[in-house]
Design a protein around this motif. Sequence first.
Motif, mmCIF file in Angstrom:
data_model
loop_
_atom_site.group_PDB
_atom_site.id
_atom_site.type_symbol
_atom_site.label_atom_id
_atom_site.label_comp_id
_atom_site.label_asym_id
_atom_site.label_seq_id
_atom_site.Cartn_x
_atom_site.Cartn_y
_atom_site.Cartn_z
ATOM 1 N N THR A 125 0.840 -1.192 0.000
ATOM 2 C CA THR A 125 0.000 0.000 0.000
ATOM 3 C C THR A 125 0.878 1.246 0.000
ATOM 4 O OG1 THR A 125 -1.708 -1.159 1.278
ATOM 5 C CG2 THR A 125 -1.831 1.232 1.211
ATOM 6 N N PRO A 126 0.669 2.157 -0.950
ATOM 7 C CA PRO A 126 1.485 3.374 -0.974
ATOM 8 C C PRO A 126 1.185 4.276 0.212
ATOM 9 C CG PRO A 126 -0.293 3.513 -2.571
ATOM 10 C CD PRO A 126 -0.290 2.110 -2.056
ATOM 11 N N ARG A 127 2.172 5.011 0.634
ATOM 12 C CA ARG A 127 1.980 5.930 1.743
ATOM 13 C C ARG A 127 0.966 7.020 1.379
ATOM 14 N NH1 ARG A 127 7.885 7.598 4.232
ATOM 15 N NH2 ARG A 127 8.237 5.703 5.474
ATOM 16 N N PRO A 128 0.161 7.445 2.358
ATOM 17 C CA PRO A 128 -0.758 8.556 2.099
ATOM 18 C C PRO A 128 0.019 9.846 1.830
ATOM 19 C CG PRO A 128 -1.378 7.353 4.083
ATOM 20 C CD PRO A 128 -0.009 6.866 3.698
ATOM 21 N N SER A 129 -0.606 10.736 1.118
ATOM 22 C CA SER A 129 0.063 11.989 0.747
ATOM 23 C C SER A 129 0.291 12.905 1.942
ATOM 24 C CB SER A 129 -0.765 12.721 -0.316
ATOM 25 O OG SER A 129 -2.066 13.006 0.189
ATOM 26 N N TRP A 130 -0.447 12.687 3.038
ATOM 27 C CA TRP A 130 -0.287 13.577 4.186
ATOM 28 C C TRP A 130 0.988 13.285 4.975
ATOM 29 C CZ3 TRP A 130 -0.435 10.580 8.596
ATOM 30 C CH2 TRP A 130 -1.182 9.397 8.560
ATOM 31 N N ILE A 131 1.687 12.200 4.658
ATOM 32 C CA ILE A 131 2.962 11.889 5.311
ATOM 33 C C ILE A 131 4.095 12.501 4.478
ATOM 34 C CG2 ILE A 131 4.540 10.067 6.044
ATOM 35 C CD1 ILE A 131 2.130 8.237 6.401
ATOM 36 N N VAL A 132 4.756 13.473 5.042
ATOM 37 C CA VAL A 132 5.855 14.135 4.334
ATOM 38 C C VAL A 132 7.174 13.984 5.078
ATOM 39 C CG1 VAL A 132 4.333 15.798 3.207
ATOM 40 C CG2 VAL A 132 5.315 16.360 5.446
ATOM 41 N N ASN A 133 7.134 13.437 6.291
ATOM 42 C CA ASN A 133 8.336 13.257 7.097
ATOM 43 C C ASN A 133 8.241 11.908 7.786
ATOM 44 O OD1 ASN A 133 10.548 13.417 8.782
ATOM 45 N ND2 ASN A 133 9.975 15.364 9.730
ATOM 46 N N ASP A 134 9.239 11.055 7.578
ATOM 47 C CA ASP A 134 9.185 9.738 8.214
ATOM 48 C C ASP A 134 10.303 9.523 9.218
ATOM 49 O OD1 ASP A 134 11.350 9.498 6.564
ATOM 50 O OD2 ASP A 134 10.595 7.779 5.432
ATOM 51 N N ALA A 135 10.926 10.597 9.679
ATOM 52 C CA ALA A 135 11.979 10.459 10.691
ATOM 53 C C ALA A 135 11.363 9.943 11.988
ATOM 54 C CB ALA A 135 12.664 11.799 10.931
ATOM 55 N N PRO A 136 11.882 8.869 12.557
ATOM 56 C CA PRO A 136 11.310 8.313 13.789
ATOM 57 C C PRO A 136 11.226 9.366 14.901
ATOM 58 C CG PRO A 136 12.902 6.793 12.857
ATOM 59 C CD PRO A 136 13.028 8.063 12.076
ATOM 60 N N GLY A 137 10.073 9.437 15.524
ATOM 61 C CA GLY A 137 9.883 10.364 16.633
ATOM 62 C C GLY A 137 9.625 11.804 16.227
ATOM 63 N N SER A 138 9.474 12.064 14.945
ATOM 64 C CA SER A 138 9.337 13.451 14.489
ATOM 65 C C SER A 138 7.871 13.911 14.506
ATOM 66 C CB SER A 138 9.894 13.596 13.068
ATOM 67 O OG SER A 138 9.117 12.847 12.142
ATOM 68 N N ILE A 139 7.700 15.219 14.401
ATOM 69 C CA ILE A 139 6.383 15.845 14.278
ATOM 70 C C ILE A 139 6.457 16.852 13.140
ATOM 71 C CG2 ILE A 139 4.533 17.114 15.432
ATOM 72 C CD1 ILE A 139 5.844 16.457 18.089
ATOM 73 N N ASP A 140 5.461 16.857 12.298
ATOM 74 C CA ASP A 140 5.391 17.830 11.214
ATOM 75 C C ASP A 140 4.055 18.559 11.331
ATOM 76 O OD1 ASP A 140 6.497 18.868 8.579
ATOM 77 O OD2 ASP A 140 4.496 18.187 7.969
ATOM 78 N N GLN A 165 -2.362 11.562 12.093
ATOM 79 C CA GLN A 165 -2.644 12.958 11.730
ATOM 80 C C GLN A 165 -3.781 13.482 12.611
ATOM 81 O OE1 GLN A 165 -4.912 13.913 8.126
ATOM 82 N NE2 GLN A 165 -3.198 15.215 7.475
ATOM 83 N N VAL A 166 -3.536 14.631 13.237
ATOM 84 C CA VAL A 166 -4.545 15.282 14.074
ATOM 85 C C VAL A 166 -4.653 16.737 13.638
ATOM 86 C CG1 VAL A 166 -5.205 15.982 16.410
ATOM 87 C CG2 VAL A 166 -4.102 13.762 16.040
ATOM 88 N N GLY A 167 -5.866 17.217 13.507
ATOM 89 C CA GLY A 167 -6.065 18.604 13.102
ATOM 90 C C GLY A 167 -6.965 19.371 14.048
ATOM 91 N N MET A 168 -6.719 20.665 14.155
ATOM 92 C CA MET A 168 -7.587 21.568 14.910
ATOM 93 C C MET A 168 -7.873 22.773 14.017
ATOM 94 S SD MET A 168 -7.066 23.457 18.629
ATOM 95 C CE MET A 168 -7.367 21.982 19.611
#
Length: 288
Positions: A1-16, A130-133
């Motif tokens: 399964t291809p990654r969703p487009s909302w993932i732009v950073n895959d560094a472990p422990g990171s936040i974007d 992914q969480v949004g406000m």
Amino acid sequence: TPRPSWIVNDAPGSIDCKGDVGVTCVGVSQPVASQEEAEDEASDAAYEGIAFELAKDRSISGMLPSMLDTRAAAFAAVARDPQSAQAKRDVHDGRHAAARVLKRTAGPVGARYWESYDTPEGKRFVAFAQVGMPRVDAGKWLARAVVTDSALGATAIDFVPELGWRFPKLDHGAVITKLDHGPIQDLGLAEHYIVLAVDGHDIPDAATFAKVVAADYAMFSDRGGQLHLLVQTETGDPRDFSTTLAGRPIEVPAKHGSGAHSSEHSNGVNVWDNFGGNRRGTRDDPTQ
């Protein structure tokens, strides 16, 4: 399964995080042996990312200027030694504590994704959340967060999620942001202390603190008693601060005499003359 487009950073422990239409954060877990643990880490990271963005607002940072110092120190420790289990644990615990508080008012996780890898140590999972406000909700959250309540010289706000980095066991309380001279200052409290309970009553927020402490202080000032506050200070475990109030003095009605007077208090005045008494009874009379 291809990654969703909302993932732009895959560094472990990171936040974007992005703030174009509010705040949207994507959290990435560390590689861990459990898919469930990875998903929990990722969602905690995303929620904490939103909490961090909100905490940077001047309306909050101005009242709690050193609030983000513990967070910065935790990430700096990981940067110095990426293999340190303790440094990673501190980040994990801080994120979890902040996320636990923000989840009460933020929406649910909007999207999830995970990947698995075969490693020499066994299978490892990396999760994304992914969480949004929305902007409107972020504005309402900030407006509520800076509402102050005051009592007995102390001004307080509700517990802010990012304080979880410093106090990972806490998720509620009234944070004192300003102290004027009054009973709370006289107890020994200082700015940035967190009131957790008053006379055994749990304090979930600033409004409850102001109401309960004012009512109890008034009651003990009238009847007498001991006022107790359970408080988280800058360091260590919560402490008890207390003071004894004497109460209002009891007024004892003055006792009035029966009207009888003794010659011992006559100061030489013949009191019988004053009442028309017979003077013959006051001395020997040889004619009797």
